[in-house]
Scaffold this motif. Structure first.
Motif, PDB file in Angstrom:
ATOM      1  N   GLY A  57      16.613 -11.883  29.020  1.00 23.07           N
ATOM      2  CA  GLY A  57      16.416 -10.193  29.044  1.00 23.07           C
ATOM      3  C   GLY A  57      15.781 -10.037  27.833  1.00 23.07           C
ATOM      4  O   GLY A  57      14.803  -8.936  27.793  1.00 23.07           O
ATOM      5  N   HIS A  58      15.992 -10.388  26.575  1.00 20.31           N
ATOM      6  CA  HIS A  58      15.412  -9.896  25.450  1.00 20.31           C
ATOM      7  C   HIS A  58      13.791 -10.225  25.463  1.00 20.31           C
ATOM      8  O   HIS A  58      13.195  -9.781  24.974  1.00 20.31           O
ATOM      9  CB  HIS A  58      16.113 -10.676  24.129  1.00 20.31           C
ATOM     10  N   ALA A  59      13.565 -11.559  25.824  1.00 23.55           N
ATOM     11  CA  ALA A  59      12.046 -12.060  26.157  1.00 23.55           C
ATOM     12  C   ALA A  59      11.309 -11.178  26.907  1.00 23.55           C
ATOM     13  O   ALA A  59      10.172 -10.767  26.818  1.00 23.55           O
ATOM     14  CB  ALA A  59      12.221 -13.505  26.346  1.00 23.55           C
ATOM     15  N   PHE A  60      11.998 -10.986  28.074  1.00 24.23           N
ATOM     16  CA  PHE A  60      11.430 -10.011  29.079  1.00 24.23           C
ATOM     17  C   PHE A  60      11.118  -8.644  28.523  1.00 24.23           C
ATOM     18  O   PHE A  60       9.725  -8.113  28.699  1.00 24.23           O
ATOM     19  CB  PHE A  60      12.095  -9.808  30.255  1.00 24.23           C
ATOM     20  N   ASN A  61      11.954  -7.898  27.876  1.00 27.55           N
ATOM     21  CA  ASN A  61      11.357  -6.699  27.145  1.00 27.55           C
ATOM     22  C   ASN A  61      10.224  -7.090  26.263  1.00 27.55           C
ATOM     23  O   ASN A  61       9.307  -6.093  26.042  1.00 27.55           O
ATOM     24  CB  ASN A  61      12.745  -6.141  26.606  1.00 27.55           C
ATOM     25  N   ALA A  62      10.281  -8.025  25.272  1.00 26.84           N
ATOM     26  CA  ALA A  62       9.254  -8.118  24.527  1.00 26.84           C
ATOM     27  C   ALA A  62       8.017  -8.364  25.317  1.00 26.84           C
ATOM     28  O   ALA A  62       6.679  -7.788  24.979  1.00 26.84           O
ATOM     29  CB  ALA A  62       9.477  -9.328  23.660  1.00 26.84           C
ATOM     30  N   HIS A  63       8.068  -8.981  26.399  1.00 28.73           N
ATOM     31  CA  HIS A  63       6.846  -9.410  27.393  1.00 28.73           C
ATOM     32  C   HIS A  63       6.363  -8.033  27.859  1.00 28.73           C
ATOM     33  O   HIS A  63       5.016  -7.841  28.009  1.00 28.73           O
ATOM     34  CB  HIS A  63       7.039 -10.010  28.309  1.00 28.73           C
ATOM     35  N   VAL A  64       7.304  -7.037  28.140  1.00 28.77           N
ATOM     36  CA  VAL A  64       6.928  -5.848  28.819  1.00 28.77           C
ATOM     37  C   VAL A  64       6.261  -5.041  27.648  1.00 28.77           C
ATOM     38  O   VAL A  64       5.093  -4.320  27.782  1.00 28.77           O
ATOM     39  CB  VAL A  64       8.148  -4.968  29.250  1.00 28.77           C
ATOM     40  N   GLN A  65       6.661  -4.931  26.415  1.00 28.14           N
ATOM     41  CA  GLN A  65       6.123  -4.202  25.410  1.00 28.14           C
ATOM     42  C   GLN A  65       4.750  -4.790  25.089  1.00 28.14           C
ATOM     43  O   GLN A  65       3.673  -4.006  24.753  1.00 28.14           O
ATOM     44  CB  GLN A  65       6.870  -4.363  24.228  1.00 28.14           C
ATOM     45  N   GLU A  66       4.617  -5.916  25.083  1.00 25.55           N
ATOM     46  CA  GLU A  66       3.387  -6.689  24.774  1.00 25.55           C
ATOM     47  C   GLU A  66       2.261  -6.253  26.079  1.00 25.55           C
ATOM     48  O   GLU A  66       0.983  -5.980  25.486  1.00 25.55           O
ATOM     49  CB  GLU A  66       3.432  -8.065  24.795  1.00 25.55           C
ATOM     50  N   HIS A  67       2.563  -5.910  26.829  1.00 27.09           N
ATOM     51  CA  HIS A  67       1.660  -5.665  28.143  1.00 27.09           C
ATOM     52  C   HIS A  67       1.467  -4.002  28.580  1.00 27.09           C
ATOM     53  O   HIS A  67       1.187  -3.855  29.625  1.00 27.09           O
ATOM     54  CB  HIS A  67       2.019  -6.502  29.303  1.00 27.09           C
ATOM     55  N   GLY A  68       2.132  -3.305  27.723  1.00 27.67           N
ATOM     56  CA  GLY A  68       1.893  -1.952  28.002  1.00 27.67           C
ATOM     57  C   GLY A  68       3.256  -1.092  27.971  1.00 27.67           C
ATOM     58  O   GLY A  68       3.106   0.088  28.057  1.00 27.67           O
ATOM     59  N   GLY A  69       4.096  -1.753  27.538  1.00 27.67           N
ATOM     60  CA  GLY A  69       5.671  -0.967  27.671  1.00 27.67           C
ATOM     61  C   GLY A  69       5.867  -0.100  28.667  1.00 27.67           C
ATOM     62  O   GLY A  69       5.989  -0.713  29.917  1.00 27.67           O
ATOM     63  N   ARG A  70       6.025   1.192  28.492  1.00 29.09           N
ATOM     64  CA  ARG A  70       6.420   2.105  29.612  1.00 29.09           C
ATOM     65  C   ARG A  70       5.346   1.978  30.766  1.00 29.09           C
ATOM     66  O   ARG A  70       5.685   1.980  32.073  1.00 29.09           O
ATOM     67  CB  ARG A  70       6.347   3.568  29.245  1.00 29.09           C
ATOM     68  N   ALA A  71       4.062   1.850  30.412  1.00 29.24           N
ATOM     69  CA  ALA A  71       2.827   1.583  31.655  1.00 29.24           C
ATOM     70  C   ALA A  71       3.296   0.767  32.375  1.00 29.24           C
ATOM     71  O   ALA A  71       3.120   0.526  33.642  1.00 29.24           O
ATOM     72  CB  ALA A  71       1.558   1.890  30.965  1.00 29.24           C
ATOM     73  N   PHE A  72       3.734  -0.676  31.776  1.00 24.98           N
ATOM     74  CA  PHE A  72       3.937  -1.768  32.480  1.00 24.98           C
ATOM     75  C   PHE A  72       4.901  -1.615  33.390  1.00 24.98           C
ATOM     76  O   PHE A  72       5.109  -1.899  34.485  1.00 24.98           O
ATOM     77  CB  PHE A  72       4.274  -3.113  31.548  1.00 24.98           C
ATOM     78  N   GLU A  73       6.231  -0.726  33.031  1.00 22.58           N
ATOM     79  CA  GLU A  73       7.515  -0.768  33.775  1.00 22.58           C
ATOM     80  C   GLU A  73       7.108   0.175  35.014  1.00 22.58           C
ATOM     81  O   GLU A  73       7.663  -0.201  36.013  1.00 22.58           O
ATOM     82  CB  GLU A  73       8.466   0.023  32.953  1.00 22.58           C
ATOM     83  N   GLU A  74       6.223   1.308  34.714  1.00 23.37           N
ATOM     84  CA  GLU A  74       5.748   1.994  36.043  1.00 23.37           C
ATOM     85  C   GLU A  74       4.923   1.245  37.010  1.00 23.37           C
ATOM     86  O   GLU A  74       5.171   1.371  38.009  1.00 23.37           O
ATOM     87  CB  GLU A  74       4.885   3.380  35.315  1.00 23.37           C
ATOM     88  N   ARG A  75       4.147   0.243  36.509  1.00 25.88           N
ATOM     89  CA  ARG A  75       3.480  -0.552  37.409  1.00 25.88           C
ATOM     90  C   ARG A  75       4.449  -1.571  38.162  1.00 25.88           C
ATOM     91  O   ARG A  75       4.319  -1.755  39.598  1.00 25.88           O
ATOM     92  CB  ARG A  75       2.248  -1.329  36.601  1.00 25.88           C
ATOM     93  N   LEU A  76       5.346  -1.975  37.548  1.00 24.83           N
ATOM     94  CA  LEU A  76       6.431  -2.986  37.926  1.00 24.83           C
ATOM     95  C   LEU A  76       7.122  -2.007  38.945  1.00 24.83           C
ATOM     96  O   LEU A  76       7.351  -2.934  40.299  1.00 24.83           O
ATOM     97  CB  LEU A  76       7.237  -3.442  37.055  1.00 24.83           C
ATOM     98  N   LEU A  77       7.556  -0.895  38.632  1.00 21.25           N
ATOM     99  CA  LEU A  77       8.246  -0.196  39.613  1.00 21.25           C
ATOM    100  C   LEU A  77       7.207   0.004  40.958  1.00 21.25           C
ATOM    101  O   LEU A  77       7.978  -0.170  42.060  1.00 21.25           O
ATOM    102  CB  LEU A  77       8.507   1.169  39.053  1.00 21.25           C
ATOM    103  N   GLN A  78       6.153   0.597  41.011  1.00 25.05           N
ATOM    104  CA  GLN A  78       5.273   0.942  41.921  1.00 25.05           C
ATOM    105  C   GLN A  78       5.250  -0.321  42.929  1.00 25.05           C
ATOM    106  O   GLN A  78       5.076  -0.428  44.005  1.00 25.05           O
ATOM    107  CB  GLN A  78       3.938   1.552  41.509  1.00 25.05           C
ATOM    108  N   PHE A  79       4.816  -1.485  42.318  1.00 24.81           N
ATOM    109  CA  PHE A  79       4.429  -2.753  43.062  1.00 24.81           C
ATOM    110  C   PHE A  79       5.651  -3.405  43.567  1.00 24.81           C
ATOM    111  O   PHE A  79       5.687  -3.906  44.729  1.00 24.81           O
ATOM    112  CB  PHE A  79       3.743  -3.729  41.994  1.00 24.81           C
ATOM    113  N   ARG A  80       6.940  -3.188  42.867  1.00 25.40           N
ATOM    114  CA  ARG A  80       7.991  -3.641  43.679  1.00 25.40           C
ATOM    115  C   ARG A  80       8.349  -2.615  44.909  1.00 25.40           C
ATOM    116  O   ARG A  80       8.796  -3.315  45.731  1.00 25.40           O
ATOM    117  CB  ARG A  80       9.277  -3.594  42.570  1.00 25.40           C
TER     118      ARG A  80
END
Length: 349
Positions: free
Chosen positions: A191-214
């Motif tokens: 979980g901690h590593a995934f959060n760091a990975h998300v931040q490294e690849h755009g943070g909130r913008a990555f979360e939104e893309r993950l949500l849309q593609f999911r």
């Protein structure tokens, strides 16, 4: 103050539903908390969860029905006719007036928070994703799938599986306790590593893309499995998404406006509505999900179509990988941020 509920713009969608008007606003107001509480147990029971998790993923890969929040809404709508007018399941007992009085404040606060979260969900779904951003997302997802943390978690799950298959082995109980401890440690690290990975690849913008593609993955998987030429990643399905978005967009905006208008009024009380108004409001709550393709940004859907079938399949393969469910859930839990779009990973979106 009442929202504009004088007409039912969604009657055609729910024509076969019960006219009793089951109060979706009550049902949905508490679902986030329940799902979050359930997900918290994932880390502590990870060892025992492996077999059911892998079985669920395998079954889902073969299923025609949509899963997650989208599937839950679909299933709930199908069972609407079994609900009582008071809002509970048939045979349920209504709480006393004293209990209602004592809980009213906390329920209203929870509903208000849920309304804000749902608003953020739809705002995130309406953010455009370019082709280059989609390809960056694909690469980031593949990098995560090859990460050390995912590899260690997969190895731990394999260890758990072998222990399950060797129930009567020597020191089986002790080995399972050790495996449980290893699973807890590794899911938290994941979980901690995934959060760091998300931040490294755009943070909130990555979360939104993950949500849309999911969500695209969930919608396209429904009814399209094992049908040549209509696979979830096919050109035909990508075009169908665009066509359905165009067909549902105006109606989706209408039902969303009903809810937005209601939520703007701090004194809005669904209980004060007439029976017809309650039905309109309840239908709007359900139909915002039934018309979900209308919520996804059109540019995002054009981007999805512009990708090759290989690229679309690669993204969906990563989203359907066993580690992704655990990564999203533990990312939301260890991050401790209920406003994170990762939270909706707990819904299966």
């Amino acid at each position: 103050m009442r929202p504009n509920l004088s007409a039912d713009p969604t009657a055609s969608v729910t024509a076969s539903s019960s006219s009793n008007g089951f109060p979706w606003f009550k049902a949905l107001a508490g679902c986030g908390c329940l799902l979050f509480i359930g997900a918290v147990g994932l880390g502590a029971t990870g060892y025992f969860a492996y077999s059911s998790l892998s079985e669920g993923i395998e079954n889902e890969a073969q299923a025609d029905a949509p899963q997650g929040l989208f599937g839950g809404i679909m299933s709930a709508v199908e069972g609407l006719g079994a609900m009582q007018e008071g809002g509970g399941a048939a045979g349920s007992t209504a709480p006393s007036a004293a209990a209602n009085s004592g809980e009213e404040g906390s329920q209203n606060a929870g509903a208000s928070q849920n309304d804000r979260s749902i608003d953020e969900l739809f705002e995130a779904l309406d953010q455009p994703i370019s082709t280059s951003e989609a390809r960056d997302f694909k690469e980031a997802m593949e990098a995560w799938g090859n990460s050390r943390e995912v590899r260690e978690m997969s190895e731990q799950f394999e260890t758990n599986k072998k222990l399950d298959e060797n129930q009567d082995g020597t020191l089986a109980g002790l080995k399972k306790l050790r495996a449980l401890k290893g699973t807890v440690d590794r899911t938290q690290a994941l979980g901690h590593a995934f959060n760091a990975h998300v931040q490294e690849h755009g943070g909130r913008a990555f979360e939104e893309r993950l949500l849309q593609f999911r969500l695209i993955n969930r919608v396209t998987a429904a009814g399209n499995r094992n049908k040549e030429g209509n696979e979830p990643w096919s050109d035909a399905v990508a075009q169908a998404l665009l066509d359905d978005h165009d067909a549902q967009r105006d109606e989706f905006l209408k039902v969303r406006q009903i809810l937005v208008d209601a939520n703007k009024d701090e004194n809005f009380d669904p209980a004060s509505l007439s029976e017809e108004e309650r039905k309109t409001y309840a239908d709007a709550m359900a139909n915002q999900f039934l018309l979900i393709t209308g919520a996804i940004n059109r540019e995002t859907l054009e981007t999805w179509k512009a990708l090759s079938t290989e690229e679309r399949k690669a993204i969906q393969d990563q989203l359907n990988a066993p580690h992704m469910a655990v990564s999203s859930a533990m990312g939301a839990i260890t991050g401790g941020n209920p406003d994170s779009m990762l939270f909706y990973g707990l819904f299966g979106l």
